[in-house]
Design a protein around this motif. Structure first.
Motif, PDB file in Angstrom:
ATOM      1  N   UNK A  54      -3.444   8.539   4.746  1.00 11.35           N
ATOM      2  CA  UNK A  54      -2.570   7.435   5.108  1.00 11.35           C
ATOM      3  C   UNK A  54      -2.093   6.686   3.865  1.00 11.35           C
ATOM      4  N   UNK A  55      -2.974   6.613   2.844  1.00 10.98           N
ATOM      5  CA  UNK A  55      -2.574   5.961   1.597  1.00 10.98           C
ATOM      6  C   UNK A  55      -1.306   6.626   1.056  1.00 10.98           C
ATOM      7  N   UNK A  72       0.519  10.278   8.485  1.00 12.94           N
ATOM      8  CA  UNK A  72      -0.281   9.906   9.634  1.00 12.94           C
ATOM      9  C   UNK A  72      -0.708  11.180  10.333  1.00 12.94           C
ATOM     10  N   UNK A 127     -15.553  -1.656   4.355  1.00 13.04           N
ATOM     11  CA  UNK A 127     -15.851  -1.129   3.025  1.00 13.04           C
ATOM     12  C   UNK A 127     -14.581  -0.715   2.292  1.00 13.04           C
ATOM     13  N   UNK A 128     -13.698   0.002   3.001  1.00 12.10           N
ATOM     14  CA  UNK A 128     -12.498   0.501   2.334  1.00 12.10           C
ATOM     15  C   UNK A 128     -11.563  -0.644   1.942  1.00 12.10           C
ATOM     16  N   UNK A 141     -13.104  -2.265  -1.066  1.00  8.78           N
ATOM     17  CA  UNK A 141     -12.924  -1.445  -2.268  1.00  8.78           C
ATOM     18  C   UNK A 141     -11.504  -1.534  -2.801  1.00  8.78           C
ATOM     19  N   UNK A 201     -10.902  -3.223  -6.512  1.00 15.30           N
ATOM     20  CA  UNK A 201     -10.236  -2.479  -7.565  1.00 15.30           C
ATOM     21  C   UNK A 201      -9.199  -3.352  -8.280  1.00 15.30           C
ATOM     22  N   UNK A 228      -5.042   0.532  14.211  1.00 11.61           N
ATOM     23  CA  UNK A 228      -4.846   1.685  13.346  1.00 11.61           C
ATOM     24  C   UNK A 228      -5.471   2.951  13.917  1.00 11.61           C
ATOM     25  N   UNK A 245      -3.165   5.071  16.432  1.00  9.42           N
ATOM     26  CA  UNK A 245      -1.829   5.567  16.100  1.00  9.42           C
ATOM     27  C   UNK A 245      -1.654   7.054  16.391  1.00  9.42           C
ATOM     28  N   UNK A 300      -0.094  -1.366   0.114  1.00  8.48           N
ATOM     29  CA  UNK A 300      -0.036   0.000   0.657  1.00  8.48           C
ATOM     30  C   UNK A 300      -1.439   0.495   1.016  1.00  8.48           C
ATOM     31  N   UNK A 301      -2.401   0.211   0.117  1.00  3.07           N
ATOM     32  CA  UNK A 301      -3.776   0.638   0.392  1.00  3.07           C
ATOM     33  C   UNK A 301      -4.315  -0.069   1.628  1.00  3.07           C
ATOM     34  N   UNK A 317      -3.120   1.387   4.837  1.00  2.07           N
ATOM     35  CA  UNK A 317      -3.843   2.584   5.249  1.00  2.07           C
ATOM     36  C   UNK A 317      -4.982   2.232   6.186  1.00  2.07           C
ATOM     37  N   UNK A 318      -5.497   1.018   6.080  1.00  2.00           N
ATOM     38  CA  UNK A 318      -6.565   0.566   6.977  1.00  2.00           C
ATOM     39  C   UNK A 318      -5.989  -0.244   8.135  1.00  2.00           C
TER      40      UNK A 318
END
Lengths: 500, 327
Positions: free
Chosen positions: A336-337, A341, B54-55, B58, B62, B218, B221, B294-295, B298-299
């Motif tokens: 996804x990053x 998808x 966690x993600x 992280x 970062x 999320x 989807x 963007x990161x 993703x979550x």
């Protein structure tokens, strides 16, 4: 056929020199992390994930694939050489793998583990390309009752893992199931068997227990027996013999079938696949008494099974977006990053990328073979290092590994306690593997049972009125009956094969 | 006796290993003030590596570490329903070098825990950084298209209304309990099945083993795009980008359904203001960075910065809601 060509295209796209380098570095890093028990593939991927962020999407996914496979293989290496399973799915590898090391056959064991893993990966990727999305939807037909039935089938493996005394095996499996219940009830979050000890809230970690039962107890009993070296003779050939190839190869094929089928189901763990594969090998063997004493099939089958399960796990992950394990969940997040998808449309809309990802997994697998086969000779020599050096090293690895699981000293004490417990079990002739099986299957069994019954509002007929669940349960009953009858017949004939 | 000689060495080595580890756990000390941060910071995530919290942590750690010019270690302390890890972070030295990756499960939802070994409000609230919407979802085969369809079915025959809950102490559970509360259906009369995580619950809904459930938007989807589930509504102020056709709960006529999965940072009680401010400033910069966004996307998370006292009242209001509807 078009899909098969797409798959080849994906492998070709992933095989560029710089990608191969990423795969190699990934596999190397993964192996280093995976050698430490307590840090399994999921932790390795999570910890090293930020490092891959500097790479382009395909490169990053390839590096992650390398890390993943590296960590899985790292766990098998310590299982074979030192009797420390790095993760639950290498427990079965340790049973015969370590015995092979003690007989100076670490080379063939490590080589066959790498080769069958690679073969399972190869078969897996081909099946993936043909069957792929089509079988993914079938996995959705597995609801709680079906998972319960599969867990019951897996539990019947106790019969062949129990050793000479079936009763003791069953007692140990029950003890494992009981211990799995400690901590928060996974369904309603009630506290169970905690006795007001805060550390017990988190339950016992299966890896900490394994480090104790296998690694630490091995050191304690070896030292007690005054072992000078794990293997004192001259190291024989490092490469598997023809016989190893034939037996191991067949086991690898069966392991691949078992692993691939189970890997398609999101709820099953790779460790269950390796237990079932070991069970299958022992059942089909002409001389099952060789198992536990260094049978190559006991290494080749489970190693192939957990690799095939990992490969098959990509089907539900990519085509349905269902993570089949902690590691695939991470890879899913990584996709996804990069703006992809997962879902049925992934194979059509981003076919190039999807097949490159699958190709990358395959390249990661290949790199591992390239990386590890030359190292087999080096690893095999570990067995000849004097034990007064190796013993402490193994203990330190075990202690650090136990700490690494959750960063808690509690797990270290658990590992040490189970180390002592393991020595006692061995001394009095009680089997340890059924205990681990119970520990792993406990949560699955409980969850399947309670979920099914709440769906059916307490009606037990749900397990036999649903066709898949009924079939699997019937299979479990049949294998149990056959094995029990067979054990009886053997003992009536006075054959002591199982009594050894 | 060779027995003793052989035994002594490994035991001594193991002991040395244990001592070395305990030594690592000791705090090396260090001042805080204008030069904050002057040494690496530990952020304790009381859950396993790879989970949602966690993600997100992280991804932020970062970028924050680049911003601060100091290493930020994300330390996972999973298990025990988040309690041991949270307690460890909140009882650390309040110098800003040990923080907690905070969220509902380490704060408001702990209202549900009997004999919690610490007080929820007994911490320094630093900032809420992101939030991710929750989604209400039905199996495609149920035929339900809106929250009101579900409400009608649940009211008509509660005893055969099947739905998927999680452990009973998650933000997804809060969102579902809010739903039953809002439509006036007693949960105990319905048929509830618990699942250990959102992925398992959504898979069971997609296979039509249960009909209704909820969880992080999320996670819905790919099943929604496969057509196996129907997403009925999402929480949050705006529509969720990846499910742009799905109305918000407010648009669907249920603004009272407002649970979101948020992530932020807290520290032990008595954290200096300078540290809280430094984090507020840093998060403001970091959350504006497109790469970070963007990161987070993703979550399924979006920036939602709320700092200090405002963050505290947000958490305490959520805790009230938890004890009111779930307790």
């Amino acid at each position: 056929m078009a899909q098969f060509l797409d798959m080849l295209g994906g492998i070709a796209a992933a095989a560029k020199p710089e990608y191969l380098l990423y795969a190699l570095i990934g596999a190397l890093l993964g192996t280093l992390v995976g050698v430490l028990p307590g840090l399994g593939p999921a932790s390795a991927v999570a910890i090293l994930f930020p490092l891959t962020a500097v790479l382009p999407p395909t490169g990053a996914i390839i590096a992650l694939a390398g890390i993943w496979y590296g960590a899985m293989y790292g766990g098998s290496t310590t299982a074979i050489l030192l009797n420390i399973p790095g993760e639950v799915s290498s427990v079965t590898t340790a049973i015969d793998g370590y015995q092979m090391t003690r007989q100076g056959r670490a080379g063939p064991a490590l080589a066959m583990a790498a080769i069958t893993s690679f073969l399972a990966g190869t078969v897996g990727v081909v099946l993936l390309s043909f069957a792929g999305p089509a079988i993914a939807t079938a996995a959705l037909r597995f609801g709680p009752p079906e998972y319960l039935a599969l867990t019951v089938l897996s539990l019947t493996a106790v019969i062949s893992l129990a050793g000479p005394k079936l009763g003791r095996g069953i007692v140990m499996a029950l003890a494992g199931l009981l211990l799995a219940g400690v901590g928060f009830d996974p369904i309603s979050s009630a506290q169970r068997l905690v006795f007001d000890v805060p550390q017990l809230l988190g339950g016992f970690d299966a890896v900490a227990i394994m480090i104790g039962l296998f690694g630490i107890s091995e050191v304690l009993s070896s030292v007690g027996a005054g072992l000078a070296k794990i293997y004192s003779g001259r190291l024989g050939r490092l490469w598997p013999r023809r016989d190893d190839f034939v037996r191991g190869g067949k086991a690898g094929i069966r392991g691949t079938a078992v692993g691939f089928a189970l890997g398609l189901l999101p709820g099953m763990q790779a460790s269950v696949a390796s237990f079932l594969s070991y069970d299958v090998e022992k059942r089909v063997a002409k001389r099952p008494e060789r198992f536990g004493k260094g049978a190559i099939e006991g290494v080749a089958g489970p190693e192939a099974a957990n690799n095939a399960a990992a490969m098959a796990g990509f089907i539900p992950m990519l085509s349905l977006g269902i993570p089949t394990s902690a590691t695939t969940a991470l890879l899913l997040a990584a996709l996804v990053v990069y703006g992809f998808q997962a879902g049925p449309l992934l194979f059509t809309q981003h076919a190039d990328f999807t097949w490159t990802v699958i190709g990358s997994m395959y390249i990661g697998n290949l790199m591992l073979l390239v990386l590890n086969l030359p190292l087999v000779g080096l690893w095999a020599r570990v067995a000849r290092i004097p034990y007064r050096v190796m013993g402490p090293v193994i203990l330190v690895i075990c202690v650090i590994g136990a700490y690494a699981i959750r960063g808690q000293m509690f797990d270290v004490w658990v590992a040490l306690a189970f180390g002592v417990f393991g020595v006692a079990l061995k001394h009095f002739g009680w089997p340890t593997i059924p205990f681990v099986l119970g520990l792993v299957l406990g949560p699955l069994l409980e969850r399947g049972l309670r979920q099914s019954l709440s769906i059916s509002a307490g009606d037990w007929s749900i397990f036999v009125t649903r066709p898949i669940s009924a079939t699997v349960l019937a299979l479990a009953a049949a294998t149990t009956a056959v094995t029990v009858l067979w054990r009886r017949r053997l003992s009536r004939k006075g054959i002591t094969a199982l009594e050894e | 006796m060779s027995y003793r000689r052989h035994f002594g060495v490994p035991l001594a080595a193991a002991l040395a290993g244990i001592l070395a580890l305990s030594a690592c756990a000791e705090d090396a000390g260090g001042g805080s003030g204008a030069d904050y941060p002057s040494k690496p910071i530990d952020i304790i995530v009381p859950a396993s590596a790879g989970g949602g919290a966690d993600l997100i942590t992280r991804a932020l750690a970062d970028a924050l570490s680049k911003h601060f010019g100091q290493t930020i270690n994300v330390v996972n302390k999973p298990g025990g329903n988040n309690i041991p890890g949270t307690q460890e972070a909140l009882s650390a030295k309040p110098d800003g070098y040990t923080l907690l990756a905070d969220g509902s499960s380490t704060s408001s939802l702990m209202k549900l825990v009997d004999n919690l070994p610490f007080k929820i409000e007994d911490r320094t609230f630093v900032a809420k950084a992101t939030e991710a919407p929750m989604a209400y979802v039905a199996s495609a085969k149920s035929g339900w298209a809106t929250l009101d369809d579900v409400a009608a079915a649940a009211k008509a025959d509660p005893s055969s209304f099947e739905w998927a809950a999680l452990g009973g102490t998650t933000i997804a559970d809060l969102s579902l309990v809010q739903f039953f509360d809002s439509i006036g259906v007693e949960r105990s009369k319905t048929r509830m099945t618990r699942f250990p995580g959102t992925a398992d619950a959504v898979t069971a809904i997609a296979g039509n083993h249960v009909s209704f459930g909820g969880g992080g938007a999320n996670a819905m989807v790919s099943q929604a795009s496969a057509g196996t589930v129907k997403v009925l509504a999402v929480t949050g102020a705006q529509r969720f980008a990846a499910l742009s056709g799905v109305p918000t709960t407010a648009e669907a006529g249920h603004p009272e359904l407002n649970a979101t999965f948020w992530a932020g940072f807290s520290g032990p009680a008595g954290l200096p203001d300078s540290v809280v401010n430094a984090w507020g400033e840093a998060l403001k910069v970091v959350l504006a960075d497109p790469a970070v966004r963007q990161k987070l996307a993703a979550q399924g998370a979006v920036p939602a910065l709320v700092t200090g006292p405002e963050f505290k009242s947000f958490v305490l209001a959520e805790a009230d809601s938890v004890s009111k509807v779930m307790g």
